[in-house]
Motif scaffolding. Structure first.
Motif, PDB file in Angstrom:
ATOM      1  N   LYS A 178     -39.992 -90.628 -49.363  1.00 51.01           N
ATOM      2  CA  LYS A 178     -40.954 -90.330 -48.295  1.00 51.01           C
ATOM      3  C   LYS A 178     -41.111 -88.826 -48.081  1.00 51.01           C
ATOM      4  O   LYS A 178     -42.219 -88.295 -48.070  1.00 51.01           O
ATOM      5  CB  LYS A 178     -40.500 -90.970 -46.967  1.00 51.01           C
ATOM      6  N   THR A 179     -39.967 -88.152 -47.904  1.00 52.15           N
ATOM      7  CA  THR A 179     -40.023 -86.713 -47.635  1.00 52.15           C
ATOM      8  C   THR A 179     -40.620 -85.965 -48.822  1.00 52.15           C
ATOM      9  O   THR A 179     -41.450 -85.069 -48.659  1.00 52.15           O
ATOM     10  CB  THR A 179     -38.608 -86.183 -47.317  1.00 52.15           C
ATOM     11  N   THR A 180     -40.229 -86.360 -50.012  1.00 54.54           N
ATOM     12  CA  THR A 180     -40.762 -85.718 -51.215  1.00 54.54           C
ATOM     13  C   THR A 180     -42.280 -85.854 -51.256  1.00 54.54           C
ATOM     14  O   THR A 180     -43.000 -84.886 -51.530  1.00 54.54           O
ATOM     15  CB  THR A 180     -40.134 -86.371 -52.466  1.00 54.54           C
ATOM     16  N   GLY A 218     -41.531 -81.699 -40.078  1.00 55.42           N
ATOM     17  CA  GLY A 218     -40.610 -82.182 -41.100  1.00 55.42           C
ATOM     18  C   GLY A 218     -39.523 -83.049 -40.501  1.00 55.42           C
ATOM     19  O   GLY A 218     -39.383 -83.166 -39.288  1.00 55.42           O
ATOM     20  N   GLN A 219     -38.735 -83.631 -41.395  1.00 55.74           N
ATOM     21  CA  GLN A 219     -37.675 -84.531 -40.956  1.00 55.74           C
ATOM     22  C   GLN A 219     -36.626 -83.783 -40.131  1.00 55.74           C
ATOM     23  O   GLN A 219     -36.044 -84.329 -39.208  1.00 55.74           O
ATOM     24  CB  GLN A 219     -37.049 -85.175 -42.194  1.00 55.74           C
ATOM     25  N   PHE A 220     -36.390 -82.513 -40.503  1.00 54.08           N
ATOM     26  CA  PHE A 220     -35.408 -81.722 -39.772  1.00 54.08           C
ATOM     27  C   PHE A 220     -36.146 -80.590 -39.076  1.00 54.08           C
ATOM     28  O   PHE A 220     -37.047 -79.998 -39.636  1.00 54.08           O
ATOM     29  CB  PHE A 220     -34.349 -81.203 -40.728  1.00 54.08           C
ATOM     30  N   LEU A 271     -46.047 -86.493 -39.827  1.00 53.02           N
ATOM     31  CA  LEU A 271     -44.764 -86.580 -39.126  1.00 53.02           C
ATOM     32  C   LEU A 271     -43.755 -87.293 -40.021  1.00 53.02           C
ATOM     33  O   LEU A 271     -43.958 -88.448 -40.394  1.00 53.02           O
ATOM     34  CB  LEU A 271     -44.914 -87.367 -37.815  1.00 53.02           C
ATOM     35  N   ASP A 272     -42.694 -86.584 -40.376  1.00 47.78           N
ATOM     36  CA  ASP A 272     -41.677 -87.179 -41.240  1.00 47.78           C
ATOM     37  C   ASP A 272     -40.541 -87.708 -40.368  1.00 47.78           C
ATOM     38  O   ASP A 272     -39.781 -86.942 -39.794  1.00 47.78           O
ATOM     39  CB  ASP A 272     -41.171 -86.119 -42.229  1.00 47.78           C
ATOM     40  N   GLU A 273     -40.454 -89.016 -40.289  1.00 48.14           N
ATOM     41  CA  GLU A 273     -39.433 -89.691 -39.468  1.00 48.14           C
ATOM     42  C   GLU A 273     -39.309 -89.070 -38.076  1.00 48.14           C
ATOM     43  O   GLU A 273     -38.258 -88.551 -37.712  1.00 48.14           O
ATOM     44  CB  GLU A 273     -38.081 -89.663 -40.184  1.00 48.14           C
ATOM     45  N   PRO A 274     -40.389 -89.157 -37.286  1.00 40.90           N
ATOM     46  CA  PRO A 274     -40.389 -88.466 -35.996  1.00 40.90           C
ATOM     47  C   PRO A 274     -39.411 -89.041 -34.981  1.00 40.90           C
ATOM     48  O   PRO A 274     -39.071 -88.354 -34.031  1.00 40.90           O
ATOM     49  CB  PRO A 274     -41.830 -88.626 -35.506  1.00 40.90           C
TER      50      PRO A 274
HETATM   51 MG   LIG Z   1     -36.815 -88.047 -45.659  1.00 43.80          MG
END
Ligand SMILES: [Mg+2]
Ligand SMILES: Nc1ncnc2c1ncn2[C@@H]1O[C@H](COP(=O)(O)OP(=O)(O)OP(=O)(O)O)[C@@H](O)[C@H]1O
Lengths: 279, 335
Positions: free
Chosen positions: B47-49, B87-89, B163-166
């Motif tokens: 997902k993030t990639t 991002g996720q972080f 939104l990555d894993e908000p």
């Molecule tokens: Mg991820």
């Protein structure tokens, strides 16, 4: 939560001057960001100031009693060495800061925004430059407070400041490059301890090069930090050095070293930076 | 200018390798302007990639992607002008305060000093972070940081918000705040690409869900279509004494289509009417007088979806570390 309008639409960005002006503005903003973190992470500034102070106290009041250098008081011999060493430690400071900064998520945000990418690394270099400069100013201040007595003509003072600024610039870029190459701030710290610390010791910093054994002496003769230390000593105390070409002409050698370092390190740093950005 | 007819995202055969390892493999993705699409998948699904390639942070090895009609590789600057990524972080400067971060990002986006201050103030009000505005980010909790991060992504209303894993790692209340913010934004016309590990979240927010694993698409469709394939929510009843399982099955099968999981001492019935069905089951149990340990309404999890769609559990080859596994969902899905 209420429905405040968020902001005027995106057109703002488009109406703004592009190219060079955008680069300058973004760089200044990002430099400001680095400067703001100086008081928030005092450890970092302490790293580059405490270490020289420890060395000053150690050599001035402990080892110094056993070291005699012909033709100069040990205090006046020592302080130029300490300044040269602090300049070199700037590599470690910039490297540690860069390696922790460049792996932070915030750089990702900068990258995904429509800003000049070059300004990201420029802001980093400028911020680290200012931090290193502040470190040197503190070290010089401590030296003067402890009774260091430099003899400077106006011309020499200008020359000294110019050379120091050039050196800080070169070492900051070097640190930023290393910071992007190492895996972690700890690795940078370790590398500094293994490579840079010995080089600063073998540079006529605390004891004259002439008295060293053959191997460390050969290293010291061509160690760039030797030129640095010799140049500062020559400008502030009029104390001569000799042994190799660079020690016979320390001011010119120091300037040449800095330019050489910049010529090598800046393109490598930019390349590395672009690689990092390309993912 | 942006081509208003182009889809917000159009990716074809997008692939990313890290050394020998293929993180995203020939993935297609199409997001229509004004819709919400969710990339759903377990840890390591890619997902993030995928999201980083679309946000111009990562260069695809092959395939093509356009964002609002602009190619992510050849026109990254144009893409960056229409997209905003959370991002996720958290992507904040941890040594600056929340307010300083927002003002810095606003200024980098070309706003003047005063405008930046106004924008930061409005965003802090909107995200309920005024009280923590002067705290240095490294001292904020994960949920507080996420809210600041989300605020930073909305400085200029983006055309496309990613939104990555908000909501990963947020408590239920903060999750609700994020969800309602997302709904507000969508109502304002923002196109949204959202990644999540929670089927429930994709269901609550997305118009379309793309389920991925090991970098490949496994299924795609509307939440309703996926749920139809996965199965609706159900009521699970666990009996105290395994010997009573048959009796309970009979008692419930009068009005429900039951299924029995013997090793879990569980009788399961579909519950399309949620609470109403739960009440009816409870009623039937009381009338039968059978002792039970638990009666619970369960919604299908990512696990159930994987089992139903692929015939194997999540991360079957990775020791099942997905933290969404076996998690009864206890809070309300508002939709
Ligand atoms: Mg991820
Ligand atoms: N820079 C990298 N180098 C090597 N492998 C990577 C890199 N980035 C990601 N990967 C690998 O690619 C795979 C997909 O990672 P990705 O971060 O896209 O997963 P994800 O779906 O976002 O997972 P999560 O839910 O844990 O965030 C993982 O197996 C990961 O280890």
């Amino acid at each position: 939560m209420n429905a405040t309008t968020i902001s005027p639409p995106r057109a703002v960005r488009n109406s703004r001057a592009h190219g060079a002006r955008r680069y300058v503005t973004d760089t200044l903003l990002l430099t400001g960001r680095s400067l703001r973190s100086i008081p928030r992470v005092p450890e970092r500034l302490l790293d580059v100031t405490i270490q020289p102070i420890v060395f000053i106290l150690l050599f001035l009041y402990v080892f110094g009693s056993a070291i005699h250098v012909a033709g100069i008081s040990y205090k006046d011999y020592l302080f130029p060495g300490i300044i040269g060493q602090s300049l070199a430690f700037g590599i470690i400071g910039a490297g540690v800061a860069t390696s922790s900064d460049m792996t932070e998520g915030v750089v990702d945000r900068f990258r995904s925004m429509p800003i000049s990418r070059l300004s990201i690394i420029s802001g980093q270099v400028m911020g680290q430059f200012c931090e290193a400069l502040l470190g040197i100013v503190i070290t010089v201040g401590v030296g003067l407070a402890l009774g260091w007595d430099p003899h400077l003509t106006a011309l020499h003072a200008v020359e000294l400041v110019a050379l120091m600024v050039l050196a800080i610039f070169a070492f900051t870029w070097t640190g930023v490059l290393f910071g992007m190459l190492v895996r972690s701030p700890d690795a940078m710290q370790g590398m500094g301890f293994i490579i840079i610390l010995p080089l600063t010791f073998m540079a006529g910093t605390f004891v004259p090069i002439a008295g060293l054994d053959a191997v460390p002496r050969a290293i010291a003769d061509w160690d760039p930090i030797s030129a640095l230390v010799a140049a500062v000593r020559s400008l502030t105390q009029g104390y001569p050095s000799s042994g190799s070409w660079q020690l016979d002409h320390p001011e010119i050698a120091m300037a040449l070293w800095c330019l050489l370092i910049l010529a090598i390190v800046v393109p490598l740093a930019l390349r590395r930076f672009n690689r990092m950005l390309a993912g | 200018m942006t081509d208003s007819h182009a889809p917000a995202i159009e990716a074809i055969g997008l692939t990313k390798r890290f050394g020998d390892f293929t993180a995203v493999e020939s993935l297609d993705l199409r997001v229509q302007t004004g819709t919400v699409v969710s990339l759903l998948g377990p840890n390591g699904a890619g997902k993030t990639t995928m999201v980083r390639m679309l946000a111009t942070l990562l260069r695809p090895d092959s395939g093509r992607a356009r964002v609002a009609g602009h190619d992510v590789v050849s026109e990254p600057d144009k893409v960056r002008r229409v997209i905003s990524l959370t991002g996720q972080f958290a992507a904040l400067d941890k040594n600056l305060t929340a307010a300083e971060n927002l003002r810095l990002m606003a200024r980098l986006r070309g706003h003047g000093r005063i405008a930046a201050r106004t924008i930061a103030g409005a965003l802090m009000e909107r995200f309920d972070i005024e009280a923590i505005g002067d705290r240095v980010v490294k001292n904020l909790s994960g949920g507080e940081r996420r809210r600041v991060d989300l605020a930073a992504s909305l400085i200029d209303m983006p055309q496309l918000l990613v939104l990555d894993e908000p909501t990963t790692g947020l408590d239920p209340r903060s999750r609700q705040v994020v969800w309602s913010t997302v709904r507000d934004l969508v109502a304002e016309g923002v196109t949204l690409l959202l990644t999540t590990q929670y089927l429930e979240e994709a269901d609550a927010l997305a118009d379309r869900v793309v389920l991925i694993d090991h970098g490949r698409e496994i299924a795609a469709g509307t939440p309703a279509q996926l749920k139809a394939r996965v199965g609706e929510q159900r009521v699970d009843t666990v009996v105290t004494d395994a010997a009573q399982l048959e009796r309970l099955d009979q008692a419930l099968s009068a009005s429900f289509a039951t299924s029995v999981a013997r090793d879990q001492r569980t009788v399961s019935v579909p519950a399309p009417n949620e609470a109403a069905d739960l009440t009816r089951v409870a009623q039937a149990i009381r009338e039968s007088g059978i002792a039970v340990d638990e009666v619970a309404l369960r919604r299908p999890t990512l696990d159930d979806a994987f089992l139903a769609l692929t015939g194997r559990p999540v991360n079957a080859d990775l020791d099942g570390e997905a933290d969404s596994a076996h998690e009864p969902i206890t809070h309300e899905v508002a939709r």
